[in-house]
Motif scaffolding. Structure first.
Motif, short mmCIF file in Angstrom:
data_model
loop_
_atom_site.label_atom_id
_atom_site.label_comp_id
_atom_site.label_asym_id
_atom_site.label_seq_id
_atom_site.Cartn_x
_atom_site.Cartn_y
_atom_site.Cartn_z
N ARG A 30 18.11 -20.45 -35.06
CA ARG A 30 19.52 -20.86 -35.16
C ARG A 30 20.27 -20.60 -33.85
NH1 ARG A 30 22.01 -21.87 -40.13
NH2 ARG A 30 23.65 -22.60 -38.73
N LEU A 31 20.00 -19.47 -33.23
CA LEU A 31 20.65 -19.16 -31.95
C LEU A 31 20.21 -20.14 -30.87
CD1 LEU A 31 20.49 -15.27 -32.01
CD2 LEU A 31 22.55 -16.69 -32.14
N ARG A 32 18.93 -20.50 -30.88
CA ARG A 32 18.43 -21.47 -29.91
C ARG A 32 19.13 -22.82 -30.08
NH1 ARG A 32 12.50 -21.77 -30.71
NH2 ARG A 32 12.88 -19.72 -31.49
N GLU A 33 19.38 -23.20 -31.34
CA GLU A 33 20.07 -24.46 -31.60
C GLU A 33 21.48 -24.45 -30.99
OE1 GLU A 33 20.10 -24.76 -35.86
OE2 GLU A 33 17.94 -25.16 -35.98
N GLN A 34 22.12 -23.30 -31.01
CA GLN A 34 23.49 -23.19 -30.51
C GLN A 34 23.55 -23.24 -28.99
OE1 GLN A 34 25.89 -23.36 -32.78
NE2 GLN A 34 24.17 -23.42 -34.21
N ALA A 35 22.46 -22.87 -28.33
CA ALA A 35 22.47 -22.74 -26.87
C ALA A 35 22.11 -24.02 -26.16
CB ALA A 35 21.49 -21.64 -26.46
N ALA A 116 27.66 -19.54 -25.97
CA ALA A 116 27.62 -20.37 -27.17
C ALA A 116 26.96 -19.62 -28.33
CB ALA A 116 26.89 -21.68 -26.90
N ARG A 117 25.86 -18.93 -28.03
CA ARG A 117 25.17 -18.17 -29.09
C ARG A 117 26.04 -17.03 -29.58
NH1 ARG A 117 20.85 -19.06 -25.41
NH2 ARG A 117 21.08 -16.96 -24.60
N GLN A 118 26.68 -16.32 -28.66
CA GLN A 118 27.56 -15.21 -29.02
C GLN A 118 28.71 -15.70 -29.90
OE1 GLN A 118 27.34 -11.96 -28.62
NE2 GLN A 118 29.40 -11.44 -29.31
N ASP A 119 29.33 -16.79 -29.49
CA ASP A 119 30.46 -17.34 -30.23
C ASP A 119 30.03 -17.77 -31.63
OD1 ASP A 119 33.24 -18.36 -30.36
OD2 ASP A 119 32.23 -20.31 -30.48
N THR A 124 30.17 -16.80 -37.33
CA THR A 124 29.40 -16.84 -38.57
C THR A 124 29.49 -15.50 -39.30
OG1 THR A 124 27.91 -18.48 -37.61
CG2 THR A 124 27.13 -17.32 -39.56
N ILE A 125 29.39 -14.41 -38.56
CA ILE A 125 29.53 -13.08 -39.17
C ILE A 125 30.91 -12.96 -39.81
CG2 ILE A 125 29.82 -10.63 -38.62
CD1 ILE A 125 27.52 -11.01 -36.54
N GLN A 126 31.92 -13.35 -39.07
CA GLN A 126 33.29 -13.22 -39.58
C GLN A 126 33.52 -14.11 -40.80
OE1 GLN A 126 36.35 -14.16 -36.73
NE2 GLN A 126 37.81 -12.81 -37.74
N GLN A 132 33.31 -4.94 -45.27
CA GLN A 132 32.32 -3.92 -45.65
C GLN A 132 30.91 -4.38 -45.31
OE1 GLN A 132 32.71 -0.66 -46.60
NE2 GLN A 132 30.51 -0.70 -46.18
N GLN A 133 30.62 -5.65 -45.52
CA GLN A 133 29.30 -6.16 -45.18
C GLN A 133 29.06 -6.10 -43.68
OE1 GLN A 133 29.78 -9.92 -47.18
NE2 GLN A 133 28.37 -9.32 -48.83
N GLN A 134 30.11 -6.35 -42.90
CA GLN A 134 29.99 -6.24 -41.45
C GLN A 134 29.68 -4.80 -41.04
OE1 GLN A 134 33.07 -8.33 -39.14
NE2 GLN A 134 33.41 -9.64 -40.93
N VAL A 135 30.30 -3.85 -41.71
CA VAL A 135 30.01 -2.43 -41.46
C VAL A 135 28.55 -2.14 -41.82
CG1 VAL A 135 30.52 -0.07 -42.24
CG2 VAL A 135 32.39 -1.65 -41.74
N ASP A 136 28.08 -2.68 -42.94
CA ASP A 136 26.70 -2.48 -43.36
C ASP A 136 25.72 -3.08 -42.34
OD1 ASP A 136 27.67 -1.25 -45.65
OD2 ASP A 136 27.33 -3.01 -46.94
N VAL A 137 26.04 -4.26 -41.82
CA VAL A 137 25.19 -4.89 -40.80
C VAL A 137 25.16 -4.03 -39.54
CG1 VAL A 137 24.94 -6.88 -39.28
CG2 VAL A 137 25.38 -7.22 -41.71
#
Length: 150
Positions: A30-35, A116-119, A124-126, A132-137
């Motif tokens: 997925r990250l490769r697709e974004q780049a 692009a990958r970072q963005d 997507t995380i947000q 709480q799930q972000q804290v867990d990750v």
């Protein structure tokens, strides 16, 4: 007959390892697709990363570092030169060799791809994970770092 605790733990670790490898492969894809990596082969991408990480190098030193034969790395380098990603200059220590380095175009392309990958990943995380799930990750990432840190 019940499995011994060590057997269960070994089985769980094996299943977890398989799940983690599968997940990381999907995330990498997925990250490769974004780049917008385009038509780079794995060998081409590896050579670019090696030049970015280690700096300018000769074809023979790249071949050694990549575990390739010099004859095998030459077509990869030619393709990267044709794409405008790599340039060569005479080796100041050995005029028979060429020192290869990344072009400014390539460095810009790498930066744009990383951004692009970072963005994409941050958005997507947000969008998909609660606070709480972000804290867990974040906690899981710290644990995963222990797998690869020396």
């Amino acid at each position: 007959m019940n499995a011994a605790p060590d057997d269960l733990s070994e089985t769980q670790a094996s299943v977890l390892a398989q799940d983690l490898r599968t997940l990381l492969s999907k995330l990498k894809r997925r990250l490769r697709e974004q780049a917008n990596v385009g038509q780079l082969t794995p060998s081409q991408a590896s050579i670019l990363l090696r030049l970015e990480t280690d700096g300018p190098a000769t074809a023979s030193s790249l071949a050694r570092a990549e575990g390739m034969r010099a004859q095998s790395v030459r077509p990869v380098i030619i393709a990267l030169q044709d794409a405008g990603f790599v340039t060569g200059a005479p080796d100041p220590n050995d005029g028979r060799q060429t020192v290869l380095s990344l072009t400014d175009t390539c460095l810009g392309w790498i930066q744009e791809g990383r951004a692009a990958r970072q963005d994409w990943l941050a958005r997507t995380i947000q969008a998909r994970l609660s606070t709480q799930q972000q804290v867990d990750v974040a906690k899981a990432v710290e644990l995963l770092k222990r797998l690869v840190d020396d």
